[in-house]
Design an enzyme around this catalytic site. Structure first.
Site, PDB file in Angstrom:
ATOM      1  N   ASP A  92      35.137  49.212  29.992  1.00 49.45           N
ATOM      2  CA  ASP A  92      33.858  48.758  30.560  1.00 49.45           C
ATOM      3  C   ASP A  92      32.860  48.390  29.462  1.00 49.45           C
ATOM      4  OD1 ASP A  92      32.129  48.105  32.581  1.00 49.45           O
ATOM      5  OD2 ASP A  92      31.573  50.167  33.074  1.00 49.45           O
ATOM      6  N   ASN A 147      31.903  44.912  28.673  1.00 50.58           N
ATOM      7  CA  ASN A 147      32.030  43.563  28.095  1.00 50.58           C
ATOM      8  C   ASN A 147      30.781  42.717  28.323  1.00 50.58           C
ATOM      9  OD1 ASN A 147      34.607  44.386  27.611  1.00 50.58           O
ATOM     10  ND2 ASN A 147      35.597  42.999  29.070  1.00 50.58           N
ATOM     11  N   ARG A 177      27.643  43.698  28.944  1.00 58.59           N
ATOM     12  CA  ARG A 177      26.486  44.178  28.171  1.00 58.59           C
ATOM     13  C   ARG A 177      26.632  43.839  26.688  1.00 58.59           C
ATOM     14  NH1 ARG A 177      26.992  49.953  30.518  1.00 58.59           N
ATOM     15  NH2 ARG A 177      28.816  48.944  31.448  1.00 58.59           N
ATOM     16  N   HIS A 197      34.175  39.313  27.575  1.00 62.10           N
ATOM     17  CA  HIS A 197      35.554  39.521  28.025  1.00 62.10           C
ATOM     18  C   HIS A 197      36.533  39.043  26.953  1.00 62.10           C
ATOM     19  CE1 HIS A 197      34.040  40.736  31.832  1.00 62.10           C
ATOM     20  NE2 HIS A 197      33.674  39.532  32.238  1.00 62.10           N
ATOM     21  N   SER A 209      39.229  45.342  38.915  1.00 57.53           N
ATOM     22  CA  SER A 209      39.276  46.178  40.120  1.00 57.53           C
ATOM     23  C   SER A 209      39.243  45.296  41.361  1.00 57.53           C
ATOM     24  CB  SER A 209      38.067  47.131  40.141  1.00 57.53           C
ATOM     25  OG  SER A 209      36.880  46.408  40.408  1.00 57.53           O
ATOM     26  N   GLU A 239      37.186  45.569  43.630  1.00 54.73           N
ATOM     27  CA  GLU A 239      35.757  45.277  43.848  1.00 54.73           C
ATOM     28  C   GLU A 239      35.281  44.139  42.936  1.00 54.73           C
ATOM     29  OE1 GLU A 239      37.041  48.373  43.486  1.00 54.73           O
ATOM     30  OE2 GLU A 239      36.790  49.025  45.566  1.00 54.73           O
ATOM     31  N   TRP A 279      36.471  41.341  42.683  1.00 53.67           N
ATOM     32  CA  TRP A 279      36.531  40.047  43.400  1.00 53.67           C
ATOM     33  C   TRP A 279      35.160  39.645  43.916  1.00 53.67           C
ATOM     34  CZ3 TRP A 279      40.477  37.171  42.365  1.00 53.67           C
ATOM     35  CH2 TRP A 279      41.755  37.710  42.200  1.00 53.67           C
ATOM     36  N   LEU A 284      56.302  51.974  24.159  1.00 56.64           N
ATOM     37  CA  LEU A 284      55.120  52.190  25.001  1.00 56.64           C
ATOM     38  C   LEU A 284      55.210  51.407  26.323  1.00 56.64           C
ATOM     39  CD1 LEU A 284      52.073  53.256  25.085  1.00 56.64           C
ATOM     40  CD2 LEU A 284      51.473  50.978  24.243  1.00 56.64           C
ATOM     41  N   ARG A 318      36.503  56.224  29.729  1.00 56.63           N
ATOM     42  CA  ARG A 318      35.731  55.076  30.219  1.00 56.63           C
ATOM     43  C   ARG A 318      34.675  54.754  29.172  1.00 56.63           C
ATOM     44  NH1 ARG A 318      33.663  53.309  36.072  1.00 56.63           N
ATOM     45  NH2 ARG A 318      32.667  51.372  35.445  1.00 56.63           N
ATOM     46  N   ARG A 353      31.775  57.200  35.855  1.00 52.82           N
ATOM     47  CA  ARG A 353      32.328  57.152  37.213  1.00 52.82           C
ATOM     48  C   ARG A 353      33.728  56.565  37.144  1.00 52.82           C
ATOM     49  NH1 ARG A 353      27.950  53.520  37.338  1.00 52.82           N
ATOM     50  NH2 ARG A 353      28.590  51.354  37.078  1.00 52.82           N
TER      51      ARG A 353
HETATM   52  C1  IPE Z   1      35.458  48.799  36.774  1.00 53.32           C
HETATM   53  O1  IPE Z   1      34.422  48.211  36.058  1.00 53.32           O
HETATM   54  C2  IPE Z   1      36.696  48.053  36.617  1.00 53.32           C
HETATM   55  C3  IPE Z   1      37.090  47.671  35.276  1.00 53.32           C
HETATM   56  C4  IPE Z   1      36.663  48.145  34.153  1.00 53.32           C
HETATM   57  C5  IPE Z   1      38.075  46.661  35.249  1.00 53.32           C
HETATM   58  P1  IPE Z   1      33.086  47.717  36.732  1.00 53.32           P
HETATM   59  O2  IPE Z   1      32.142  47.545  35.615  1.00 53.32           O
HETATM   60  O3  IPE Z   1      33.338  46.565  37.606  1.00 53.32           O
HETATM   61  O4  IPE Z   1      32.676  48.983  37.628  1.00 53.32           O
HETATM   62  P2  IPE Z   1      31.345  49.289  38.440  1.00 53.32           P
HETATM   63  O5  IPE Z   1      31.328  48.375  39.597  1.00 53.32           O
HETATM   64  O6  IPE Z   1      30.192  49.071  37.511  1.00 53.32           O
HETATM   65  O7  IPE Z   1      31.470  50.722  38.854  1.00 53.32           O
HETATM   66  C1  IPE Z   2      34.486  45.363  32.139  1.00 49.03           C
HETATM   67  O1  IPE Z   2      33.279  44.905  31.637  1.00 49.03           O
HETATM   68  C2  IPE Z   2      35.468  44.258  32.418  1.00 49.03           C
HETATM   69  C3  IPE Z   2      35.671  43.956  33.832  1.00 49.03           C
HETATM   70  C4  IPE Z   2      35.182  44.629  34.836  1.00 49.03           C
HETATM   71  C5  IPE Z   2      36.497  42.804  34.134  1.00 49.03           C
HETATM   72  P1  IPE Z   2      32.100  44.489  32.586  1.00 49.03           P
HETATM   73  O2  IPE Z   2      32.227  43.041  32.889  1.00 49.03           O
HETATM   74  O3  IPE Z   2      32.022  45.383  33.761  1.00 49.03           O
HETATM   75  O4  IPE Z   2      30.844  44.743  31.634  1.00 49.03           O
HETATM   76  P2  IPE Z   2      29.420  45.312  32.054  1.00 49.03           P
HETATM   77  O5  IPE Z   2      29.622  46.586  32.786  1.00 49.03           O
HETATM   78  O6  IPE Z   2      28.767  44.269  32.893  1.00 49.03           O
HETATM   79  O7  IPE Z   2      28.731  45.512  30.741  1.00 49.03           O
HETATM   80 MG    MG Z   3      31.048  47.116  34.112  1.00 52.15          MG
END
Ligand code: IPE
Ligand code: IPE
Ligand code: MG
Length: 246
Positions: free
Chosen positions: A15, A17, A19, A32, A60, A62, A64, A126, A183, A189
């Site tokens: 998580d 990317n 930000r 990303h 995830s 979600e 989508w 692996l 995470r 979470r």
């Molecule tokens: C969760 O990340 C899924 C992945 C890291 C691929 P999100 O950044 O989308 O999660 P929420 O919605 O903030 O909880």
């Molecule tokens: C995680 O980074 C990658 C995916 C969910 C695909 P985010 O895109 O959720 O990055 P933030 O949470 O917005 O920083």
């Molecule tokens: Mg995120």
């Protein structure tokens, strides 16, 4: 690493990317793209230190709900990375797998993924599992549906449904539960990740944003894991006694 307390299975929610890119005044997609480097380094390190299973939450169910241009960019990046990285994965004896509802992906993505999975299927190092369009509640619901159908067909008695039976219908069947779930980005979470499998996982939430995640961050996570006492419901005294017996 003495190899004794290296987790057999590490799962990572990658998580931060978006930000990371925002801090640089750049588009989320740029974040990303830079996350791929962190994936490469993490896979390499895990292979080297003897982790057997690495599961990465990449997209995830979600996710989508994100803007369509971000989803499209993520799909292109996924195809591009799979094409670019497969021979290196193969060279390093990595076996690629996926968990998630792949039927929701565009066909060109699933074709490339399946080719890479097939290409690395005989590898014995692996096991790298990408969680793609994955949701734990979806996974458990699918398992329940299949078990219900079996019960209806009288192939299983309801009283014989136990935890082992349920596990057989999860997408992770055959893998040990992750001892450690990391995470990045400071969020604390699960976001619908490995709810069943993570029942007894140790959690680690470093502040580092995923594109900045380096080998040393992984080693810090493992160090912290090694310092934890995993009690599985027992008392600290019992655990100490068991250790003394070994
Ligand atoms: C969760 O990340 C899924 C992945 C890291 C691929 P999100 O950044 O989308 O999660 P929420 O919605 O903030 O909880
Ligand atoms: C995680 O980074 C990658 C995916 C969910 C695909 P985010 O895109 O959720 O990055 P933030 O949470 O917005 O920083
Ligand atoms: Mg995120």
């Amino acid at each position: 690493m003495d190899g004794i307390k290296v987790p057999e299975h590490i799962a990572i929610i990658m998580d931060g990317n978006g930000r990371w890119a925002k801090k640089l005044g750049l588009n989320r997609i740029f974040g990303h793209r830079n996350g791929v480097r962190a994936v490469r380094e993490t896979v390499e390190t895990c292979g080297k230190i003897g982790v057997k299973y690495l599961t990465l939450y990449a997209f995830s169910m979600e996710n989508w709900n994100r803007p369509s241009d971000e989803i499209e960019a993520l799909m292109s990046l996924l195809i591009e990375s799979v094409i670019k990285e497969t021979s290196e994965l193969d060279k390093n004896n990595v076996q690629l797998r996926t968990i998630g509802n792949l039927s929701s992906f565009p066909e060109n993505v699933t074709v490339k993924l399946n080719q890479a999975i097939e290409f690395t299927s005989k590898n014995t190092g692996l096991v790298l599992t990408l969680a793609l369009s994955y949701g734990s509640r979806w996974e458990i619901t699918e398992a329940v549906k299949k078990i219900a159908a079996k019960a209806l067909a009288q192939e299983i008695e309801p009283e014989n449904i136990n935890e082992n039976v349920i596990e057989q219908y999860l997408t992770t069947y055959g893998m040990p539960d992750p001892e450690l779930i990391i995470r990045t980005s400071g969020e604390q979470r699960l976001s619908n990740f490995l709810l069943w499998q993570g029942a007894y996982s140790e959690f680690y939430f470093p502040e580092v944003l995923w594109p900045d995640f380096k080998k040393k961050d992984l080693m810090n996570a493992i160090d912290e894991y090694r310092r934890r006492e995993r009690r599985f419901g027992k008392t600290g005294e019992q655990i100490k006694q068991e250790k003394d017996l070994i």
